[in-house]
Design an enzyme around this catalytic site. Structure first.
Site, PDB file in Angstrom:
ATOM      1  N   PRO A  78      27.662  59.593  76.012  1.00  0.00           N
ATOM      2  CA  PRO A  78      28.029  58.296  75.493  1.00  0.00           C
ATOM      3  C   PRO A  78      29.520  58.048  75.642  1.00  0.00           C
ATOM      4  O   PRO A  78      30.337  58.893  75.281  1.00  0.00           O
ATOM      5  CB  PRO A  78      27.636  58.363  74.023  1.00  0.00           C
ATOM      6  CG  PRO A  78      27.202  59.758  73.782  1.00  0.00           C
ATOM      7  CD  PRO A  78      27.509  60.561  74.962  1.00  0.00           C
ATOM      8  N   GLU A  79      29.848  56.896  76.168  1.00  0.00           N
ATOM      9  CA  GLU A  79      31.239  56.463  76.220  1.00  0.00           C
ATOM     10  C   GLU A  79      31.389  55.359  75.178  1.00  0.00           C
ATOM     11  O   GLU A  79      30.465  55.114  74.400  1.00  0.00           O
ATOM     12  CB  GLU A  79      31.573  55.967  77.638  1.00  0.00           C
ATOM     13  CG  GLU A  79      31.292  57.020  78.705  1.00  0.00           C
ATOM     14  CD  GLU A  79      31.623  56.574  80.117  1.00  0.00           C
ATOM     15  OE1 GLU A  79      32.569  55.783  80.296  1.00  0.00           O
ATOM     16  OE2 GLU A  79      30.937  57.015  81.058  1.00  0.00           O
TER      17      GLU A  79
END
Length: 268
Positions: free
Chosen positions: A2-3
DNA sequence: GCACATGTTCTCGG
DNA sequence: CCCGAGAACATGTG
């Protein structure tokens, strides 16, 4: 995995069911070496705590409670933080039971994620080493972060101390949109290029948040559904496919140990 | 077996 | 102190 857009999506969805809810019970089910904070300490400090804020800086989430202390989450590469009970498959590490009957589950296959209890006063310290949040980074802030740096601009974007929240997907996508080669020396970008890059970073991340983030493999929103922004990737994962703008095949190189995708014709 | 994976952090040399 | 390459962490998929 996840960014920033994925973490922001998770934050908003968690907040909807968690806000103002006291934690009735804490279960730890994964291997103990997963935890930065020992499960017993987590239980002791979290029991009865009522959530008042859930903030995000870069890829880090910080839960703030009515009582003292806060809880830090990082999803690492494969972390999932969802608002339902999950089937116990050996990768679920933490389960929070809320007063409203809802269940929050933290699952992480590769265990690069973390859950850490921060005693009163220590909450700021863990975010100190992070640069400005990428979603709202100003042209000036990004320009300053890149100035004097001889590293590749893509490597600089991945450095959370310079700007927080950008990971491998959005670094490549932002550079494509700004028409800048990832291999360019960060300090040699012109002021105009820095502004263009900052502008594309902000717009790209905002757009990805609207789509619920990008799902390549493991990421799911807190409602369990996949994100939608992967459909709009223009270079990431499109090696040898034609550039959507000029048809030149997308090139892949390794930069700073990470896969890097770009159009050799559109980006200069 | 091999390559690769949305992240972070450390070591070793230059 | 800056920088790059490489590895480490733990596990899965193709």
């Amino acid at each position: 995995m996840p960014e920033l857009p994925e973490v922001e999506t998770v934050r908003k969805q968690l907040l909807r069911v968690w806000k103002n809810q006291p934690i009735l019970a804490v279960e730890s089910t994964g291997p103990s070496y997963f935890f930065v904070t020992p499960p017993a300490t987590l239980k002791k400090n979290l029991k009865g705590q009522k959530l008042v804020t859930l903030i995000r800086h870069g890829k880090t989430l910080l839960a703030g409670f009515e009582g003292d202390g806060s809880l830090l989450f990082h999803l690492g590469m494969t972390g999932q933080f969802v608002t339902q009970a999950l089937k116990q498959d050996g990768h679920v590490h933490l389960i929070l039971h809320l007063k409203n009957g809802r269940t929050l589950s933290f699952r992480d296959v590769r265990k690069f994620g973390k859950v850490e209890w921060l005693p009163p006063g220590k909450s700021g310290a863990r975010l100190d080493h992070l640069g400005p949040d990428a979603l709202s980074v100003t042209d000036q802030e990004l320009g300053q972060a890149l100035a004097q740096r001889r590293i590749a601009v893509k490597t600089a974007l991945l450095n959370q101390a310079l700007v927080a929240g950008i990971g491998n997907i959005y670094a490549d996508e932002a550079l494509f949109r700004a028409k800048i080669l990832p291999t360019r020396s960060a300090g040699k970008l012109t002021q105009v290029e820095c502004s263009r890059l900052a502008d594309e970073v902000r717009r790209l991340l905002a757009q990805a948040i609207k789509m619920g983030g990008s799902t390549i493999n493991d990421y799911v929103q807190s409602n369990g559904k996949k994100g939608g922004f992967q459909e709009l990737h223009q270079v990431y994962g499109r090696t040898t496919l034609p550039c959507l703008s000029c048809r030149t095949p997308i090139t892949r190189v390794i930069l700073g140990g990470r896969s890097t995708h770009f159009c050799p014709s559109c980006q200069a």
